[in-house]
Design an enzyme around this catalytic site. Sequence first.
Site, PDB file in Angstrom:
ATOM      1  N   CYS A  89     -69.010 -47.271  66.501  1.00 50.33           N
ATOM      2  CA  CYS A  89     -69.422 -48.313  65.567  1.00 50.33           C
ATOM      3  C   CYS A  89     -70.061 -49.423  66.405  1.00 50.33           C
ATOM      4  CB  CYS A  89     -68.221 -48.837  64.787  1.00 50.33           C
ATOM      5  SG  CYS A  89     -68.668 -50.182  63.668  1.00 50.33           S
ATOM      6  N   CYS A 222     -75.121 -52.068  59.822  1.00 48.55           N
ATOM      7  CA  CYS A 222     -74.572 -50.939  60.592  1.00 48.55           C
ATOM      8  C   CYS A 222     -75.310 -50.941  61.925  1.00 48.55           C
ATOM      9  CB  CYS A 222     -74.803 -49.633  59.828  1.00 48.55           C
ATOM     10  SG  CYS A 222     -74.280 -48.171  60.749  1.00 48.55           S
TER      11      CYS A 222
HETATM   12  N1  LIG Z   1     -69.445 -45.282  59.124  1.00 49.26           N
HETATM   13  C1  LIG Z   1     -69.815 -44.928  60.451  1.00 49.26           C
HETATM   14  C2  LIG Z   1     -69.040 -45.653  61.505  1.00 49.26           C
HETATM   15  C3  LIG Z   1     -69.277 -47.149  61.493  1.00 49.26           C
HETATM   16  C4  LIG Z   1     -70.688 -47.560  61.930  1.00 49.26           C
HETATM   17  C5  LIG Z   1     -70.774 -49.052  62.074  1.00 49.26           C
HETATM   18  N2  LIG Z   1     -70.770 -49.810  60.894  1.00 49.26           N
HETATM   19  C6  LIG Z   1     -71.814 -49.518  63.061  1.00 49.26           C
HETATM   20  O1  LIG Z   1     -72.008 -50.755  63.139  1.00 49.26           O
HETATM   21  O2  LIG Z   1     -72.360 -48.719  63.826  1.00 49.26           O
HETATM   22  C7  LIG Z   1     -69.615 -43.418  60.678  1.00 49.26           C
HETATM   23  O3  LIG Z   1     -68.775 -42.807  60.005  1.00 49.26           O
HETATM   24  O4  LIG Z   1     -70.308 -42.865  61.543  1.00 49.26           O
END
Ligand SMILES: N[C@@H](CCC[C@H](N)C(=O)O)C(=O)O
Length: 292
Positions: A89, A222
């Site tokens: 993340c 993200c």
């Molecule tokens: N939901 C993603 C993991 C989290 C990603 C995050 N919000 C970021 O900032 O990169 C997954 O399941 O790959």
Amino acid sequence: MTSTQTSPLPFLKGHGTENDFVIVPDAENAVDLPPAVVARLCDRRAGIGGDGLLHVVRSAAHPDARHLADEAEWFMDYRNADGSVAEMCGNGVRVFARYLEHAGHVTAGEVAVATRGGVKYVHLDKDGSVTVAMGRAVLPEDGVTVTVDGRSWPARNVNMGNPHAVAFVEDLAHAGTLYDEPPYEPAAVYPDGVNIEFVVDRGPRHVAMRVHERGASETRSCGTGACAVAVATARRDGVDPAESGTPVTYTVDVLGGTLVITEHPDGRIDMTGPAVIVAEGTVDPEWLQPAS
Ligand SMILES: N[C@@H](CCC[C@H](N)C(=O)O)C(=O)O
């Protein structure tokens, strides 16, 4: 749901460009966090609320990170809001480093953080921004077609340690509500699920995105997704630092702010943005027990 917690559970809340996280400090990996407990903590109405949870554990105390303990003292045991585990993340690791500074575990400067996607080096800048060396993107040849409300787009497959599908659209509103995961095919391209980004151009080397995150829903940012978007946009624009020998920087607007992504000629990607701690407290252990 089961929880073995019998004493108040310390937590903090933080975010990076409004990608928000419940932080559970647990140096010795003594707190039991089954998926249902994580989901309850991340619930925005019944719990603290967050897009994910950052379980802060010493690498030496966690089976998934013991092998990284010589390189990074702390392990980001990342969980999505639904309790599922994710490899990486990008915003989370920046908030994680901010937490380590807040707790006095590190001082401003460079911090090594173990993740399931390898060790990431995070720089806490004096101006309050946080830069993480994200590693390299992998761009498999296969892609998918994503469909929302009768419109379909080809989506580029980009792996940033976790999987992404990047679709260029005419209008971010065309992504719809993004409450549920948009359907894509062929599904076999992403056997473990995927994060889906929708992208529009804003100007030269400047884009905006919305994202549906695996294990969450639409989030306001993200970090791994922004890196995937920057690389996919560069290739779409015919830009490849490996060929030009020159770093390339893209500005990526997300609903919760702006991230700046630089890809270097050797493929390394740096991401810079804000990361803040906003609250801390304790959770009543009885609240974590199953409802009778
Ligand atoms: N939901 C993603 C993991 C989290 C990603 C995050 N919000 C970021 O900032 O990169 C997954 O399941 O790959």
